[in-house]
Design a protein around this motif. Structure first.
Motif, PDB file in Angstrom:
ATOM      1  N   LEU A  47      39.498  34.298  88.232  1.00 49.95           N
ATOM      2  CA  LEU A  47      39.154  35.721  88.266  1.00 49.95           C
ATOM      3  C   LEU A  47      40.091  36.536  87.382  1.00 49.95           C
ATOM      4  O   LEU A  47      39.642  37.408  86.621  1.00 49.95           O
ATOM      5  CB  LEU A  47      39.209  36.222  89.706  1.00 49.95           C
ATOM      6  CG  LEU A  47      38.878  37.705  89.942  1.00 49.95           C
ATOM      7  CD1 LEU A  47      37.475  38.032  89.443  1.00 49.95           C
ATOM      8  CD2 LEU A  47      39.010  38.037  91.426  1.00 49.95           C
ATOM      9  N   SER A  48      41.381  36.268  87.448  1.00 47.76           N
ATOM     10  CA  SER A  48      42.336  37.020  86.625  1.00 47.76           C
ATOM     11  C   SER A  48      42.139  36.722  85.142  1.00 47.76           C
ATOM     12  O   SER A  48      42.285  37.613  84.299  1.00 47.76           O
ATOM     13  CB  SER A  48      43.773  36.703  87.052  1.00 47.76           C
ATOM     14  OG  SER A  48      44.066  35.321  86.937  1.00 47.76           O
TER      15      SER A  48
ATOM     16  N   VAL B  65      47.980  41.055  87.463  1.00 49.14           N
ATOM     17  CA  VAL B  65      46.635  41.543  87.742  1.00 49.14           C
ATOM     18  C   VAL B  65      46.489  41.788  89.245  1.00 49.14           C
ATOM     19  O   VAL B  65      46.903  40.954  90.066  1.00 49.14           O
ATOM     20  CB  VAL B  65      45.549  40.538  87.283  1.00 49.14           C
ATOM     21  CG1 VAL B  65      44.157  41.089  87.566  1.00 49.14           C
ATOM     22  CG2 VAL B  65      45.700  40.221  85.799  1.00 49.14           C
ATOM     23  N   TRP B  66      45.885  42.937  89.585  1.00 47.26           N
ATOM     24  CA  TRP B  66      45.623  43.302  90.969  1.00 47.26           C
ATOM     25  C   TRP B  66      44.142  43.635  91.128  1.00 47.26           C
ATOM     26  O   TRP B  66      43.485  44.052  90.175  1.00 47.26           O
ATOM     27  CB  TRP B  66      46.421  44.536  91.385  1.00 47.26           C
ATOM     28  CG  TRP B  66      47.912  44.412  91.362  1.00 47.26           C
ATOM     29  CD1 TRP B  66      48.738  44.124  92.425  1.00 47.26           C
ATOM     30  CD2 TRP B  66      48.777  44.603  90.230  1.00 47.26           C
ATOM     31  NE1 TRP B  66      50.058  44.126  92.015  1.00 47.26           N
ATOM     32  CE2 TRP B  66      50.115  44.418  90.680  1.00 47.26           C
ATOM     33  CE3 TRP B  66      48.561  44.907  88.884  1.00 47.26           C
ATOM     34  CZ2 TRP B  66      51.211  44.533  89.843  1.00 47.26           C
ATOM     35  CZ3 TRP B  66      49.649  45.016  88.040  1.00 47.26           C
ATOM     36  CH2 TRP B  66      50.963  44.830  88.517  1.00 47.26           C
ATOM     37  N   ILE B  67      43.651  43.478  92.349  1.00 41.45           N
ATOM     38  CA  ILE B  67      42.289  43.901  92.668  1.00 41.45           C
ATOM     39  C   ILE B  67      42.298  44.663  93.991  1.00 41.45           C
ATOM     40  O   ILE B  67      43.210  44.522  94.805  1.00 41.45           O
ATOM     41  CB  ILE B  67      41.312  42.707  92.770  1.00 41.45           C
ATOM     42  CG1 ILE B  67      41.782  41.722  93.850  1.00 41.45           C
ATOM     43  CG2 ILE B  67      41.135  42.030  91.431  1.00 41.45           C
ATOM     44  CD1 ILE B  67      40.779  40.612  94.135  1.00 41.45           C
TER      45      ILE B  67
ATOM     46  N   ASN C 124      32.079  47.480  93.273  1.00 40.37           N
ATOM     47  CA  ASN C 124      33.061  47.953  94.256  1.00 40.37           C
ATOM     48  C   ASN C 124      34.413  47.261  94.108  1.00 40.37           C
ATOM     49  O   ASN C 124      35.268  47.371  94.984  1.00 40.37           O
ATOM     50  CB  ASN C 124      32.526  47.752  95.686  1.00 40.37           C
ATOM     51  CG  ASN C 124      32.299  46.284  96.026  1.00 40.37           C
ATOM     52  OD1 ASN C 124      32.545  45.402  95.205  1.00 40.37           O
ATOM     53  ND2 ASN C 124      31.819  46.022  97.228  1.00 40.37           N
ATOM     54  N   ILE C 125      34.586  46.563  92.987  1.00 42.30           N
ATOM     55  CA  ILE C 125      35.840  45.857  92.735  1.00 42.30           C
ATOM     56  C   ILE C 125      36.706  46.670  91.777  1.00 42.30           C
ATOM     57  O   ILE C 125      36.298  46.944  90.642  1.00 42.30           O
ATOM     58  CB  ILE C 125      35.604  44.456  92.147  1.00 42.30           C
ATOM     59  CG1 ILE C 125      34.661  43.640  93.033  1.00 42.30           C
ATOM     60  CG2 ILE C 125      36.929  43.722  91.978  1.00 42.30           C
ATOM     61  CD1 ILE C 125      34.243  42.320  92.415  1.00 42.30           C
ATOM     62  N   PHE C 126      37.866  47.070  92.247  1.00 44.82           N
ATOM     63  CA  PHE C 126      38.847  47.772  91.418  1.00 44.82           C
ATOM     64  C   PHE C 126      39.786  46.725  90.832  1.00 44.82           C
ATOM     65  O   PHE C 126      40.372  45.933  91.566  1.00 44.82           O
ATOM     66  CB  PHE C 126      39.631  48.765  92.277  1.00 44.82           C
ATOM     67  CG  PHE C 126      40.736  49.504  91.555  1.00 44.82           C
ATOM     68  CD1 PHE C 126      40.518  50.782  91.050  1.00 44.82           C
ATOM     69  CD2 PHE C 126      41.999  48.939  91.400  1.00 44.82           C
ATOM     70  CE1 PHE C 126      41.537  51.471  90.405  1.00 44.82           C
ATOM     71  CE2 PHE C 126      43.013  49.614  90.755  1.00 44.82           C
ATOM     72  CZ  PHE C 126      42.784  50.886  90.252  1.00 44.82           C
ATOM     73  N   THR C 127      39.896  46.679  89.501  1.00 50.24           N
ATOM     74  CA  THR C 127      40.820  45.732  88.872  1.00 50.24           C
ATOM     75  C   THR C 127      41.845  46.503  88.053  1.00 50.24           C
ATOM     76  O   THR C 127      41.530  47.533  87.453  1.00 50.24           O
ATOM     77  CB  THR C 127      40.086  44.731  87.947  1.00 50.24           C
ATOM     78  OG1 THR C 127      39.832  45.344  86.667  1.00 50.24           O
ATOM     79  CG2 THR C 127      38.779  44.265  88.570  1.00 50.24           C
ATOM     80  N   HIS C 128      43.057  46.010  88.051  1.00 47.41           N
ATOM     81  CA  HIS C 128      44.110  46.645  87.262  1.00 47.41           C
ATOM     82  C   HIS C 128      44.992  45.550  86.679  1.00 47.41           C
ATOM     83  O   HIS C 128      45.518  44.704  87.412  1.00 47.41           O
ATOM     84  CB  HIS C 128      44.957  47.583  88.119  1.00 47.41           C
ATOM     85  CG  HIS C 128      45.917  48.419  87.324  1.00 47.41           C
ATOM     86  ND1 HIS C 128      45.543  49.591  86.695  1.00 47.41           N
ATOM     87  CD2 HIS C 128      47.225  48.238  87.027  1.00 47.41           C
ATOM     88  CE1 HIS C 128      46.583  50.111  86.061  1.00 47.41           C
ATOM     89  NE2 HIS C 128      47.618  49.302  86.246  1.00 47.41           N
ATOM     90  N   SER C 129      45.143  45.559  85.363  1.00 48.32           N
ATOM     91  CA  SER C 129      45.956  44.555  84.688  1.00 48.32           C
ATOM     92  C   SER C 129      47.096  45.225  83.935  1.00 48.32           C
ATOM     93  O   SER C 129      46.980  46.380  83.492  1.00 48.32           O
ATOM     94  CB  SER C 129      45.108  43.731  83.717  1.00 48.32           C
ATOM     95  OG  SER C 129      44.623  44.555  82.658  1.00 48.32           O
ATOM     96  N   LEU C 130      48.171  44.488  83.792  1.00 48.22           N
ATOM     97  CA  LEU C 130      49.368  44.989  83.125  1.00 48.22           C
ATOM     98  C   LEU C 130      49.953  43.864  82.288  1.00 48.22           C
ATOM     99  O   LEU C 130      50.075  42.725  82.752  1.00 48.22           O
ATOM    100  CB  LEU C 130      50.385  45.452  84.175  1.00 48.22           C
ATOM    101  CG  LEU C 130      51.827  45.730  83.728  1.00 48.22           C
ATOM    102  CD1 LEU C 130      51.864  46.919  82.787  1.00 48.22           C
ATOM    103  CD2 LEU C 130      52.711  45.979  84.944  1.00 48.22           C
TER     104      LEU C 130
END
Length: 280
Positions: free
Chosen positions: A116-117, A157-159, A205-211
């Protein structure tokens, strides 16, 4: 009136951004197989971008674009990659994302989080090429993903599970030029190519945030404000198994806080530095 300095050599990629090959094809940022699960009924959408340089220069924009964002395609990958390793990654992630979008309970083990990431990272890498002035991910990261089908250890990565109300962005790309404290020769009148990015990408409805950052160790200790930490699951680097969906559902305020936290922190540090210099 002084002219705004511009970055040079901002030309569309003539070669594949992953392997360097020819015969470019258009790649969907939102995968085509998402169409039955996320209807394309949005007539217009917003894309937000922020660019921050250590000399205090900040460029922010929110662009209103026509059409549904899920139909967005960019010509920056070759046919070999598109139907090869990228297609394989899409097939691997499809059952994971479909299960998450269905609203039922699912378990995200190490394998699922890794896949997924990697998929989220691939979308961010492709999506960056919509605006060449905000490309912050180095070629080495794209090559690593292509060869291993997982993200470099420098990525995070966060969800979260997000219930949208009024918050408009579906793709928020923040880029920064991060420099070490002892970096010599930084000039106030120059725009530096960004080396750090954080991207919020909403998939249903999936919030993803990558850094990620090419300056190794620069953001190793970064964390979100306490107000949103409990709503986010870190899936890369993998720390533990997760149950989906999380108990806490993210609100518009949570999405805004998480999506802009690093950029706001950079602005705060810059203001503190400028005040200190002014006092001295």
């Amino acid at each position: 009136m002084t002219k705004k300095p511009k970055r040079k050599n901002l030309k569309p990629p003539g070669k594949c951004i992953f392997c360097g090959g020819d015969t470019l094809t258009k790649e969907h940022v939102w995968a085509e197989w998402l169409k039955p699960h996320i209807p394309r009924t949005i007539p217009k959408f917003n894309v937000g971008k922020n660019l921050f340089s250590p000399n205090g220069r900040v460029e922010s924009s929110v662009k209103r674009q026509e059409g549904d964002p899920h139909a967005k395609r960019l010509r920056c990958v070759c046919k070999t990659c598109n139907i090869g390793w990228m297609a394989k990654l899409q097939e691997e992630v499809k059952p994971i994302v479909v299960a998450m979008l269905s609203g039922g309970q699912t378990r995200l083990y190490v394998k699922q989080q890794t896949i997924l990431s990697a998929w989220i990272g691939m979308a961010v890498m492709v999506g960056e090429f919509e605006d060449l002035s905000t490309i912050a991910i180095p070629q080495s990261d794209r090559t690593f993903l292509m060869e291993s089908r997982k993200l470099p250890s420098t990525w995070r990565v966060w969800i979260g599970r997000y219930s949208r109300q009024e918050w408009k962005p579906r793709w928020l790309h923040n880029t920064l030029f991060v420099a070490k404290e002892d970096t010599p020769g930084l000039k106030d009148d120059r725009i530096y190519p960004p080396n750090t990015q954080n991207t919020t990408w909403i998939v249903g409805n999936i919030f993803t945030h990558s850094l990620s950052s090419s300056l190794r160790g620069a953001l190793r200790r970064w964390n979100f404000p306490m107000s949103v930490r409990s709503a986010l699951l870190q899936i890369w680097p993998v720390k533990t198994n997760h149950d989906w969906p999380p108990v806490r559902i993210m609100t518009d305020a949570d999405a805004e806080t998480a999506g802009t936290a690093l950029f706001r922190r950079a602005l705060s540090l810059m203001e503190m530095r400028n005040r200190f210099r002014g006092d001295t």
